[in-house]
Design a protein around this motif. Structure first.
Motif, PDB file in Angstrom:
ATOM      1  N   ALA A  72       0.823  -1.208   0.000  1.00 24.50           N
ATOM      2  CA  ALA A  72       0.000   0.000   0.000  1.00 24.50           C
ATOM      3  C   ALA A  72       0.858   1.259   0.000  1.00 24.50           C
ATOM      4  CB  ALA A  72      -0.932  -0.008   1.207  1.00 24.50           C
ATOM      5  N   GLN A  73       1.941   1.238   0.758  1.00 25.57           N
ATOM      6  CA  GLN A  73       2.826   2.402   0.798  1.00 25.57           C
ATOM      7  C   GLN A  73       3.484   2.630  -0.552  1.00 25.57           C
ATOM      8  OE1 GLN A  73       5.317   1.243   4.094  1.00 25.57           O
ATOM      9  NE2 GLN A  73       4.225   2.578   5.536  1.00 25.57           N
ATOM     10  N   SER A  74       3.880   1.542  -1.205  1.00 31.34           N
ATOM     11  CA  SER A  74       4.490   1.669  -2.528  1.00 31.34           C
ATOM     12  C   SER A  74       3.507   2.276  -3.524  1.00 31.34           C
ATOM     13  CB  SER A  74       4.950   0.290  -3.013  1.00 31.34           C
ATOM     14  OG  SER A  74       5.471   0.380  -4.320  1.00 31.34           O
ATOM     15  N   ALA A  75       2.248   1.802  -3.471  1.00 31.03           N
ATOM     16  CA  ALA A  75       1.226   2.341  -4.372  1.00 31.03           C
ATOM     17  C   ALA A  75       0.983   3.820  -4.090  1.00 31.03           C
ATOM     18  CB  ALA A  75      -0.067   1.551  -4.229  1.00 31.03           C
ATOM     19  N   LEU A 126       3.890  10.436  -6.942  1.00 33.03           N
ATOM     20  CA  LEU A 126       4.740  10.838  -8.061  1.00 33.03           C
ATOM     21  C   LEU A 126       3.912  11.236  -9.277  1.00 33.03           C
ATOM     22  CD1 LEU A 126       7.532   8.097  -7.799  1.00 33.03           C
ATOM     23  CD2 LEU A 126       7.731  10.520  -7.198  1.00 33.03           C
ATOM     24  N   LYS A 127       2.833  10.493  -9.492  1.00 38.30           N
ATOM     25  CA  LYS A 127       1.975  10.811 -10.630  1.00 38.30           C
ATOM     26  C   LYS A 127       1.300  12.158 -10.436  1.00 38.30           C
ATOM     27  CE  LYS A 127      -1.341   8.672 -13.742  1.00 38.30           C
ATOM     28  NZ  LYS A 127      -2.203   7.501 -14.011  1.00 38.30           N
ATOM     29  N   VAL A 128       0.862  12.443  -9.213  1.00 38.34           N
ATOM     30  CA  VAL A 128       0.242  13.739  -8.934  1.00 38.34           C
ATOM     31  C   VAL A 128       1.241  14.865  -9.154  1.00 38.34           C
ATOM     32  CG1 VAL A 128      -0.671  15.193  -7.073  1.00 38.34           C
ATOM     33  CG2 VAL A 128      -1.545  12.879  -7.392  1.00 38.34           C
ATOM     34  N   ASP A 129       2.489  14.661  -8.721  1.00 37.97           N
ATOM     35  CA  ASP A 129       3.519  15.687  -8.942  1.00 37.97           C
ATOM     36  C   ASP A 129       3.704  15.949 -10.431  1.00 37.97           C
ATOM     37  OD1 ASP A 129       3.895  15.910  -6.231  1.00 37.97           O
ATOM     38  OD2 ASP A 129       5.628  14.555  -6.163  1.00 37.97           O
ATOM     39  N   ASP A 170      -6.103  11.979 -10.438  1.00 36.88           N
ATOM     40  CA  ASP A 170      -4.963  11.328  -9.791  1.00 36.88           C
ATOM     41  C   ASP A 170      -4.833  11.745  -8.326  1.00 36.88           C
ATOM     42  OD1 ASP A 170      -2.933  11.409 -12.803  1.00 36.88           O
ATOM     43  OD2 ASP A 170      -4.323   9.905 -12.042  1.00 36.88           O
ATOM     44  N   GLU A 171      -5.263  12.969  -8.011  1.00 33.53           N
ATOM     45  CA  GLU A 171      -5.282  13.362  -6.596  1.00 33.53           C
ATOM     46  C   GLU A 171      -6.284  12.508  -5.824  1.00 33.53           C
ATOM     47  OE1 GLU A 171      -6.077  17.528  -6.875  1.00 33.53           O
ATOM     48  OE2 GLU A 171      -3.980  18.097  -6.627  1.00 33.53           O
ATOM     49  N   ALA A 172      -7.412  12.211  -6.471  1.00 31.35           N
ATOM     50  CA  ALA A 172      -8.389  11.327  -5.835  1.00 31.35           C
ATOM     51  C   ALA A 172      -7.803   9.935  -5.636  1.00 31.35           C
ATOM     52  CB  ALA A 172      -9.662  11.260  -6.682  1.00 31.35           C
ATOM     53  N   GLU A 173      -7.051   9.468  -6.635  1.00 29.81           N
ATOM     54  CA  GLU A 173      -6.417   8.166  -6.521  1.00 29.81           C
ATOM     55  C   GLU A 173      -5.354   8.179  -5.424  1.00 29.81           C
ATOM     56  OE1 GLU A 173      -7.218   5.386  -7.762  1.00 29.81           O
ATOM     57  OE2 GLU A 173      -5.506   4.267  -6.976  1.00 29.81           O
ATOM     58  N   GLN A 174      -4.639   9.316  -5.313  1.00 31.65           N
ATOM     59  CA  GLN A 174      -3.645   9.430  -4.252  1.00 31.65           C
ATOM     60  C   GLN A 174      -4.304   9.389  -2.880  1.00 31.65           C
ATOM     61  OE1 GLN A 174      -1.656  13.206  -3.791  1.00 31.65           O
ATOM     62  NE2 GLN A 174       0.227  12.233  -3.076  1.00 31.65           N
TER      63      GLN A 174
END
Length: 236
Positions: free
Chosen positions: A83-86, A92-95, A128-132
């Motif tokens: 979970a932490q890796s995800a 990173l994707k949000v950045d 992606d923020e929602a996914e984060q």
């Protein structure tokens, strides 16, 4: 403008009068771009199909995680590292999305990019923020007890199902938008072409019922034609 006078002989197809073409030309100029954008969004069905496939894959993964939780509870509690890796990947994707959104905004301000590109970049960032946030929640769930983790997995499945349903409905929406844009383009072409009133047959102008500057609509007669007179003879 009116191009003929009473008494003029005209041939079939000859222009008789013209409407002010500005509005028709403006609509015709804008319609192809709108049709191209809608067609690109639809991609002949490829774009919404890709969305459905992506949503289906996410649902499959969510169901697999839920099955693991329900079938092997103790082992599932050790998923915190995963979970932490995800969550890190989501961060990173949000950045990257934020950088892209800022770049599109700069290009838009410079007149290079379209507003839709800025909106698309912002929408991707929001997604992606929602996914984060979901990934962070999964980390928290993995650190808590098994019941909380199980509830999170169930929520992920529900969210994935909703996303899949939305992706499927988007297929019809994008297809409808593309068809509507093509129809508007056809209508704009027809309206532009119909801005010139032509003689339906050979004849003679017997009356001009409208003058330049007057308003007209398809129900109002503008010019009246009569048949051509044939050769005549005077008998004494």
């Amino acid at each position: 403008s009116v191009d003929v006078r009473v008494g003029n002989a005209v041939l079939a197809g000859q222009p008789l009068a013209e409407l002010a073409g500005g509005p028709f030309a403006a609509a015709l100029a804008a319609a192809p771009a709108d049709a191209a954008v809608a067609s690109a969004s639809y991609g002949g069905g490829a774009a919404p199909t890709a969305g459905v496939q992506s949503a289906t894959a996410r649902l499959s993964a969510a169901l697999e995680r839920l099955a693991t939780m329900e079938g092997d509870g103790p082992a599932a509690r050790n998923g915190r590292i995963t979970a932490q890796s995800a969550a890190q990947q989501a961060g990173l994707k949000v950045d990257a999305d934020r950088t892209e959104a800022a770049r599109e905004q700069q290009l838009f301000a410079a007149g290079v990019a379209a507003a839709k590109d800025v909106d698309a970049a912002r929408a991707q960032l929001a997604s992606d923020e929602a996914e984060q946030r979901a990934a962070d929640a999964r980390v928290a769930a993995a650190a808590s007890d098994f019941t909380a983790a199980l509830k999170q997995a169930q929520a992920d499945v529900a969210a994935a199902r909703n996303e899949l349903q939305a992706a499927r409905s988007q297929t019809g929406v994008l297809g409808g938008e593309a068809a509507s844009a093509r129809a508007r383009l056809d209508e704009a072409r027809i309206a532009y072409d119909n801005g010139v009133l032509t003689a339906p047959a050979d004849g003679v102008v017997v009356a001009i019922l409208k003058r330049p500057g007057e308003a007209v609509d398809p129900t109002l007669p503008a010019i009246e034609l009569g048949p051509r007179l044939g050769a005549g003879a005077t008998l004494l």
